[in-house]
Design a protein around this motif. Sequence first.
Motif, PDB file in Angstrom:
ATOM      1  N   LYS A 161       0.866  -1.184   0.000  1.00 18.20           N
ATOM      2  CA  LYS A 161       0.000   0.000   0.000  1.00 18.20           C
ATOM      3  C   LYS A 161       0.898   1.228   0.000  1.00 18.20           C
ATOM      4  CE  LYS A 161      -3.526   2.393   2.701  1.00 18.20           C
ATOM      5  NZ  LYS A 161      -4.232   2.441   3.992  1.00 18.20           N
ATOM      6  N   ILE A 213      -2.565   3.701  -3.315  1.00 18.54           N
ATOM      7  CA  ILE A 213      -2.572   2.561  -4.217  1.00 18.54           C
ATOM      8  C   ILE A 213      -2.450   1.293  -3.386  1.00 18.54           C
ATOM      9  CG2 ILE A 213      -1.285   1.324  -5.996  1.00 18.54           C
ATOM     10  CD1 ILE A 213      -0.363   4.070  -7.023  1.00 18.54           C
ATOM     11  N   HIS A 236      -1.690  -2.614  -4.000  1.00 15.33           N
ATOM     12  CA  HIS A 236      -1.158  -3.489  -5.044  1.00 15.33           C
ATOM     13  C   HIS A 236      -0.891  -4.856  -4.440  1.00 15.33           C
ATOM     14  CE1 HIS A 236       2.236  -4.380  -8.163  1.00 15.33           C
ATOM     15  NE2 HIS A 236       1.086  -4.910  -8.520  1.00 15.33           N
ATOM     16  N   HIS A 278       0.399  -8.582  -5.405  1.00 14.75           N
ATOM     17  CA  HIS A 278       1.196  -9.143  -6.486  1.00 14.75           C
ATOM     18  C   HIS A 278       1.454 -10.635  -6.297  1.00 14.75           C
ATOM     19  CE1 HIS A 278       4.367  -9.521  -9.491  1.00 14.75           C
ATOM     20  NE2 HIS A 278       5.135 -10.066  -8.574  1.00 14.75           N
ATOM     21  N   ASP A 317      -1.497  -9.598 -11.084  1.00 14.27           N
ATOM     22  CA  ASP A 317      -1.404  -8.407 -10.240  1.00 14.27           C
ATOM     23  C   ASP A 317      -2.803  -7.845 -10.050  1.00 14.27           C
ATOM     24  OD1 ASP A 317       1.293  -8.542 -10.000  1.00 14.27           O
ATOM     25  OD2 ASP A 317       1.747  -6.979 -11.456  1.00 14.27           O
ATOM     26  N   ALA A 342      -4.690  -4.405  -8.571  1.00 16.51           N
ATOM     27  CA  ALA A 342      -4.392  -3.028  -8.170  1.00 16.51           C
ATOM     28  C   ALA A 342      -5.679  -2.236  -8.011  1.00 16.51           C
ATOM     29  CB  ALA A 342      -3.488  -2.352  -9.196  1.00 16.51           C
ATOM     30  N   TYR A 395      -6.555   1.918  -7.205  1.00 14.22           N
ATOM     31  CA  TYR A 395      -5.978   3.228  -6.954  1.00 14.22           C
ATOM     32  C   TYR A 395      -6.919   4.329  -7.425  1.00 14.22           C
ATOM     33  CZ  TYR A 395      -4.280   2.824 -11.842  1.00 14.22           C
ATOM     34  OH  TYR A 395      -4.171   2.653 -13.197  1.00 14.22           O
ATOM     35  N   PHE A 446       1.464   5.213 -10.418  1.00 14.24           N
ATOM     36  CA  PHE A 446       1.414   3.751 -10.565  1.00 14.24           C
ATOM     37  C   PHE A 446       1.353   3.379 -12.035  1.00 14.24           C
ATOM     38  CE2 PHE A 446      -1.046  -0.230 -10.850  1.00 14.24           C
ATOM     39  CZ  PHE A 446      -0.211  -1.057 -10.120  1.00 14.24           C
TER      40      PHE A 446
END
Length: 362
Positions: A155, A164, A166, A168, A173, A175, A177, A194
């Motif tokens: 974060k 954001i 994220h 992974h 991924d 995400a 944001y 990002f």
Amino acid sequence: MIDTIKLCHTIYEARWPKISKYFPNLTISSNGITKSILNPTNSDKKKGVYKPKITLVKRPNSGLLEIILEFSAPKLIFGNNFEEISTEDFPILYKEIQKIFLGFGILLTIEDIMRLEVRKVDFCKNIPLSKYIFPTSVINYISKGDFPLNKDVQKTDFRNGGQILHIHTNSVDIALYDKILDLKQSNISEKRSFEKDYYCQKDLLKNIDNLPQILRFEIRINSAKYLKKEFQTTNKVKLSDLTTTKQAVQTLLNYWGWLLDKVPKLQIYSHSSFNDLLNSSCRGFTPLSTLAYVGVQAILAENYDLRAFRVFFEKQYGKHSWNRIKPFLEPINNSYLKEFVLIENIIRENKAIKLKNFIFVK
């Protein structure tokens, strides 16, 4: 619903002399693979002209060449990815790809382009939020989730209030944001944002006051193997398989459901005291459930996420201790925030956002 796509076109090695002249800076790796990458030039970026990343690959003893295109489909068509492509936009996308290959002396029919192999795709949705909730609120709440410890969760907080989240893995991924604040960050420096390649959509900043709060939700499928799994096929995924956004919607809904399954399913209330909390929320609970509920509320009130608490708990009491208390973290009257239901409905509706709906030109 579909943003970045990586496509591969294979041709015979006999065409190397004609093709390689378009690709300067050829490099040969230790395993004998010859490669050259064409990125947008500084001149392209200054003019705001979006161009894809193009890679030429020659593998030893294969007899074949690979030309790999990686691009944002909305940026290629609209010059920005605030707007989203729909099924009706794909014929335009095919023609844009046709022009790119023609620039290297390769003539492909529309049918050839539809059969191109997809090696990577980003399923994305720009979600307009009501004036009563900000992307930061959604990101904050989801970031408290009890995500698996084998997932890399990051974060990022920016000084302008942008955030954001994220998550992974090697193949996927996830995400979340603030699209508008990320755009503002890129105007300071693209290294701070990002998303990359914002250079072609600076004009959005001129109309920033007309744009709503946007929560950007991305699922990036980073391998051809996992892409087959997502499409439930043993064959290569072709560009034509992306024409319908049905798979994009289903993938986004699946991962949105996965996120909600990991977040604390406790309604966050504003109470002046624990006495108010006990009287209003814990009636009918067992003593153990009451203590668990009050404890989790205290954790969430301190902006502490359950994943971090789980790490502490398992370190202190053993790796199976978390599973023993987890059932007590979901009280009888648990409920999702109503905004999450609205977000799910927007994804399910599958309506492409168009800039003309927010910016009116006289």
